[in-house]
Each structure stands twice: as structure tokens, then as C-alpha cells.
Write a protein that holds these residues in place. Structure first.
Motif, PDB file in Angstrom:
ATOM      1  N   SER A  20       0.828  -1.214   0.000  1.00  0.00           N
ATOM      2  CA  SER A  20       0.000   0.000   0.000  1.00  0.00           C
ATOM      3  C   SER A  20       0.861   1.264   0.000  1.00  0.00           C
ATOM      4  O   SER A  20       0.397   2.325  -0.398  1.00  0.00           O
ATOM      5  CB  SER A  20      -0.959   0.003   1.195  1.00  0.00           C
ATOM      6  N   TRP A  21       2.095   1.178   0.444  1.00  0.00           N
ATOM      7  CA  TRP A  21       2.991   2.331   0.456  1.00  0.00           C
ATOM      8  C   TRP A  21       3.642   2.553  -0.908  1.00  0.00           C
ATOM      9  O   TRP A  21       4.037   3.658  -1.230  1.00  0.00           O
ATOM     10  CB  TRP A  21       4.083   2.161   1.494  1.00  0.00           C
ATOM     11  N   GLY A  22       3.799   1.480  -1.669  1.00  0.00           N
ATOM     12  CA  GLY A  22       4.439   1.554  -2.986  1.00  0.00           C
ATOM     13  C   GLY A  22       4.489   0.166  -3.587  1.00  0.00           C
ATOM     14  O   GLY A  22       5.459  -0.556  -3.369  1.00  0.00           O
ATOM     15  N   PRO A  23       3.463  -0.234  -4.315  1.00  0.00           N
ATOM     16  CA  PRO A  23       3.395  -1.607  -4.817  1.00  0.00           C
ATOM     17  C   PRO A  23       4.543  -1.987  -5.752  1.00  0.00           C
ATOM     18  O   PRO A  23       5.035  -3.116  -5.688  1.00  0.00           O
ATOM     19  CB  PRO A  23       2.049  -1.681  -5.531  1.00  0.00           C
ATOM     20  N   ILE A  24       4.995  -1.067  -6.571  1.00  0.00           N
ATOM     21  CA  ILE A  24       6.082  -1.388  -7.498  1.00  0.00           C
ATOM     22  C   ILE A  24       7.372  -1.641  -6.721  1.00  0.00           C
ATOM     23  O   ILE A  24       8.082  -2.613  -6.956  1.00  0.00           O
ATOM     24  CB  ILE A  24       6.255  -0.261  -8.541  1.00  0.00           C
ATOM     25  N   GLY A  25       7.664  -0.756  -5.773  1.00  0.00           N
ATOM     26  CA  GLY A  25       8.866  -0.922  -4.952  1.00  0.00           C
ATOM     27  C   GLY A  25       8.793  -2.149  -4.056  1.00  0.00           C
ATOM     28  O   GLY A  25       9.780  -2.871  -3.892  1.00  0.00           O
ATOM     29  N   ALA A  26       7.621  -2.398  -3.459  1.00  0.00           N
ATOM     30  CA  ALA A  26       7.466  -3.578  -2.588  1.00  0.00           C
ATOM     31  C   ALA A  26       7.642  -4.861  -3.394  1.00  0.00           C
ATOM     32  O   ALA A  26       8.264  -5.820  -2.919  1.00  0.00           O
ATOM     33  CB  ALA A  26       6.104  -3.553  -1.903  1.00  0.00           C
ATOM     34  N   ASP A  27       7.107  -4.891  -4.601  1.00  0.00           N
ATOM     35  CA  ASP A  27       7.287  -6.066  -5.457  1.00  0.00           C
ATOM     36  C   ASP A  27       8.752  -6.261  -5.820  1.00  0.00           C
ATOM     37  O   ASP A  27       9.267  -7.373  -5.778  1.00  0.00           O
ATOM     38  CB  ASP A  27       6.460  -5.942  -6.744  1.00  0.00           C
ATOM     39  N   ARG A  28       9.439  -5.167  -6.171  1.00  0.00           N
ATOM     40  CA  ARG A  28      10.858  -5.297  -6.543  1.00  0.00           C
ATOM     41  C   ARG A  28      11.687  -5.794  -5.365  1.00  0.00           C
ATOM     42  O   ARG A  28      12.530  -6.679  -5.525  1.00  0.00           O
ATOM     43  CB  ARG A  28      11.409  -3.961  -7.051  1.00  0.00           C
ATOM     44  N   LEU A  29      11.464  -5.248  -4.176  1.00  0.00           N
ATOM     45  CA  LEU A  29      12.205  -5.719  -3.012  1.00  0.00           C
ATOM     46  C   LEU A  29      11.953  -7.206  -2.798  1.00  0.00           C
ATOM     47  O   LEU A  29      12.883  -7.979  -2.553  1.00  0.00           O
ATOM     48  CB  LEU A  29      11.824  -4.921  -1.762  1.00  0.00           C
ATOM     49  N   TYR A  30      10.724  -7.625  -2.932  1.00  0.00           N
ATOM     50  CA  TYR A  30      10.348  -9.031  -2.788  1.00  0.00           C
ATOM     51  C   TYR A  30      11.069  -9.896  -3.828  1.00  0.00           C
ATOM     52  O   TYR A  30      11.593 -10.963  -3.518  1.00  0.00           O
ATOM     53  CB  TYR A  30       8.828  -9.154  -2.939  1.00  0.00           C
ATOM     54  N   GLN A  31      11.131  -9.423  -5.064  1.00  0.00           N
ATOM     55  CA  GLN A  31      11.817 -10.145  -6.137  1.00  0.00           C
ATOM     56  C   GLN A  31      13.319 -10.253  -5.858  1.00  0.00           C
ATOM     57  O   GLN A  31      13.920 -11.318  -6.051  1.00  0.00           O
ATOM     58  CB  GLN A  31      11.584  -9.439  -7.478  1.00  0.00           C
ATOM     59  N   LEU A  32      13.909  -9.168  -5.409  1.00  0.00           N
ATOM     60  CA  LEU A  32      15.340  -9.174  -5.092  1.00  0.00           C
ATOM     61  C   LEU A  32      15.642 -10.176  -3.986  1.00  0.00           C
ATOM     62  O   LEU A  32      16.606 -10.949  -4.072  1.00  0.00           O
ATOM     63  CB  LEU A  32      15.799  -7.776  -4.683  1.00  0.00           C
ATOM     64  N   ILE A  33      14.817 -10.166  -2.948  1.00  0.00           N
ATOM     65  CA  ILE A  33      15.017 -11.093  -1.838  1.00  0.00           C
ATOM     66  C   ILE A  33      14.842 -12.531  -2.313  1.00  0.00           C
ATOM     67  O   ILE A  33      15.672 -13.402  -2.034  1.00  0.00           O
ATOM     68  CB  ILE A  33      14.055 -10.773  -0.677  1.00  0.00           C
ATOM     69  N   ALA A  34      13.772 -12.793  -3.066  1.00  0.00           N
ATOM     70  CA  ALA A  34      13.487 -14.155  -3.545  1.00  0.00           C
ATOM     71  C   ALA A  34      14.590 -14.688  -4.451  1.00  0.00           C
ATOM     72  O   ALA A  34      14.852 -15.891  -4.468  1.00  0.00           O
ATOM     73  CB  ALA A  34      12.149 -14.178  -4.281  1.00  0.00           C
ATOM     74  N   SER A  35      15.253 -13.798  -5.172  1.00  0.00           N
ATOM     75  CA  SER A  35      16.309 -14.234  -6.095  1.00  0.00           C
ATOM     76  C   SER A  35      17.649 -14.436  -5.398  1.00  0.00           C
ATOM     77  O   SER A  35      18.596 -14.920  -6.012  1.00  0.00           O
ATOM     78  CB  SER A  35      16.482 -13.215  -7.225  1.00  0.00           C
ATOM     79  N   GLY A  36      17.744 -14.053  -4.123  1.00  0.00           N
ATOM     80  CA  GLY A  36      19.013 -14.179  -3.401  1.00  0.00           C
ATOM     81  C   GLY A  36      19.974 -13.034  -3.684  1.00  0.00           C
ATOM     82  O   GLY A  36      21.165 -13.129  -3.386  1.00  0.00           O
ATOM     83  N   PHE A  37      19.459 -11.955  -4.231  1.00  0.00           N
ATOM     84  CA  PHE A  37      20.286 -10.817  -4.633  1.00  0.00           C
ATOM     85  C   PHE A  37      21.167 -10.288  -3.494  1.00  0.00           C
ATOM     86  O   PHE A  37      22.307  -9.896  -3.718  1.00  0.00           O
ATOM     87  CB  PHE A  37      19.385  -9.688  -5.150  1.00  0.00           C
ATOM     88  N   PHE A  38      20.656 -10.263  -2.288  1.00  0.00           N
ATOM     89  CA  PHE A  38      21.384  -9.642  -1.187  1.00  0.00           C
ATOM     90  C   PHE A  38      22.386 -10.564  -0.497  1.00  0.00           C
ATOM     91  O   PHE A  38      23.102 -10.128   0.399  1.00  0.00           O
ATOM     92  CB  PHE A  38      20.389  -9.087  -0.155  1.00  0.00           C
ATOM     93  N   THR A  39      22.477 -11.816  -0.934  1.00  0.00           N
ATOM     94  CA  THR A  39      23.436 -12.745  -0.339  1.00  0.00           C
ATOM     95  C   THR A  39      24.852 -12.222  -0.556  1.00  0.00           C
ATOM     96  O   THR A  39      25.254 -11.922  -1.677  1.00  0.00           O
ATOM     97  CB  THR A  39      23.286 -14.148  -0.976  1.00  0.00           C
ATOM     98  N   ASN A  40      25.591 -12.092   0.516  1.00  0.00           N
ATOM     99  CA  ASN A  40      26.972 -11.601   0.507  1.00  0.00           C
ATOM    100  C   ASN A  40      27.112 -10.164   0.015  1.00  0.00           C
ATOM    101  O   ASN A  40      28.188  -9.748  -0.385  1.00  0.00           O
ATOM    102  CB  ASN A  40      27.892 -12.530  -0.303  1.00  0.00           C
ATOM    103  N   ALA A  41      26.028  -9.412   0.035  1.00  0.00           N
ATOM    104  CA  ALA A  41      26.104  -7.991  -0.327  1.00  0.00           C
ATOM    105  C   ALA A  41      26.601  -7.202   0.888  1.00  0.00           C
ATOM    106  O   ALA A  41      26.557  -7.689   2.012  1.00  0.00           O
ATOM    107  CB  ALA A  41      24.731  -7.489  -0.771  1.00  0.00           C
ATOM    108  N   ILE A  42      27.056  -6.004   0.641  1.00  0.00           N
ATOM    109  CA  ILE A  42      27.584  -5.172   1.726  1.00  0.00           C
ATOM    110  C   ILE A  42      26.825  -3.850   1.809  1.00  0.00           C
ATOM    111  O   ILE A  42      26.164  -3.443   0.858  1.00  0.00           O
ATOM    112  CB  ILE A  42      29.091  -4.884   1.533  1.00  0.00           C
ATOM    113  N   PHE A  43      26.928  -3.210   2.962  1.00  0.00           N
ATOM    114  CA  PHE A  43      26.490  -1.832   3.097  1.00  0.00           C
ATOM    115  C   PHE A  43      27.656  -1.000   2.565  1.00  0.00           C
ATOM    116  O   PHE A  43      28.744  -1.044   3.119  1.00  0.00           O
ATOM    117  CB  PHE A  43      26.209  -1.476   4.557  1.00  0.00           C
ATOM    118  N   PHE A  44      27.437  -0.274   1.494  1.00  0.00           N
ATOM    119  CA  PHE A  44      28.552   0.441   0.874  1.00  0.00           C
ATOM    120  C   PHE A  44      28.566   1.924   1.193  1.00  0.00           C
ATOM    121  O   PHE A  44      29.516   2.624   0.863  1.00  0.00           O
ATOM    122  CB  PHE A  44      28.582   0.229  -0.640  1.00  0.00           C
TER     123      PHE A  44
END
Length: 154
Positions: free
Chosen positions: A54-78
Motif C-alpha cells: 500500500s505504500w508503494g506496490p512497485i517498490g514492494a514487489d521489486r524488493l520481494y523479487q530481489l530477496i526471492a532471487s538471493g540478490f542480497f546474499t553476501n552484499a555489503i552496506f557500501f
């Protein structure tokens, strides 16, 4: 380091890049639940993120997709700026970055304020959000009204 040793390490690195797999494009079809939580495990502890379509469906979907794909595995805070933001969203995988970066998101209206603890997609201009996010470390009202490359707010 000897030239032969350096060359061997370079070949191993280049071979690992060549064999890295990008996500299946069907990941882009995933729709997030109305509200969901994700736990990010870091070297300093866990961060729990709650997202709401409800805050931002496009952004919420993208975050969900990134998480589901394992995108953040071994990522860093840069980017860590005390009393401002912590930024992340560059994968440790070249293939992942190459897949996600050109898939920019349409802009959405600003519905929530950038208060302490909220998360938002970073952007460089109109319709430029992809995979980088930041966590507000303090209330950042200037990010609600900031104009960057013709776009207002984050």
C-alpha cells in the motif's frame, strides 16, 4: 606476487564471472504479499524489514523479487553516513547486478515520510530505481521534498 600466480588468480576470477548465473527472468513476475517481513543477517546482527504494497506496490514487489532471487546474499552496506542513511543494494554477484540494474522501476507517489528506520529505494532521477536501497538512520524530512534531476522526494 609472481606473474604466473597473478595470472592463475585472474583466470579463476574471470572463470567464476563467466559461470555466474543471472536470475530467471520469471522472477520479475512475482508479486509481493500485501505486507511482508524479511530478515537480513549481517555481521552486526539482524535487520528486520517490513514492506507494505500500500505504500508503494512497485517498490514492494521489486524488493520481494530481489530477496526471492538471493540478490542480497553476501552484499555489503557500501554507504554509511552517521545521522543520515545506510545504503546497500549492490550484489556480490556480477551476473545479478548486470541482470537487475537495467530493469528500472517507474516512479510512485510519495506516501510515507523518510522517518528513522524507514527504507526507500535510491534513485538518480525519473524512473531510475533498480536495486539500491537506503535505511534512514534519523528523520530525514529533506528527503521528502528534495528535488533531484527533476524528481521530488524519495
Amino acid at each position: 606476487m609472481h606473474k604466473v600466480g597473478f595470472f592463475a588468480l585472474l583466470m579463476i576470477f574471470l572463470t567464476s564471472l563467466a559461470h555466474a548465473q543471472a536470475p530467471d527472468p520469471s522472477i520479475l513476475m512475482l508479486k509481493a504479499p500485501d505486507t511482508y517481513r524479511a530478515i537480513f543477517k549481517t555481521t552486526k546482527g539482524e535487520i528486520i524489514i517490513e514492506a507494505s504494497r500500500s505504500w508503494g506496490p512497485i517498490g514492494a514487489d521489486r524488493l520481494y523479487q530481489l530477496i526471492a532471487s538471493g540478490f542480497f546474499t553476501n552484499a555489503i552496506f557500501f554507504r554509511v553516513e552517521k545521522n543520515y542513511v545506510i545504503q546497500f543494494g549492490v550484489s556480490g554477484s556480477y551476473a545479478d547486478n548486470r541482470f537487475w540494474d537495467p530493469k528500472k522501476l517507474r516512479d510512485e507517489p510519495l506516501k510515507q515520510k523518510n522517518t528513522k528506520g524507514t527504507i526507500s529505494f535510491a534513485r538518480s532521477g525519473a524512473n531510475s530505481r533498480a536495486s539500491q536501497l537506503f535505511i534512514n538512520m534519523v528523520d530525514n524530512p529533506k528527503l521528502d521534498t528534495a528535488i533531484r534531476n527533476g524528481m521530488k522526494g524519495f
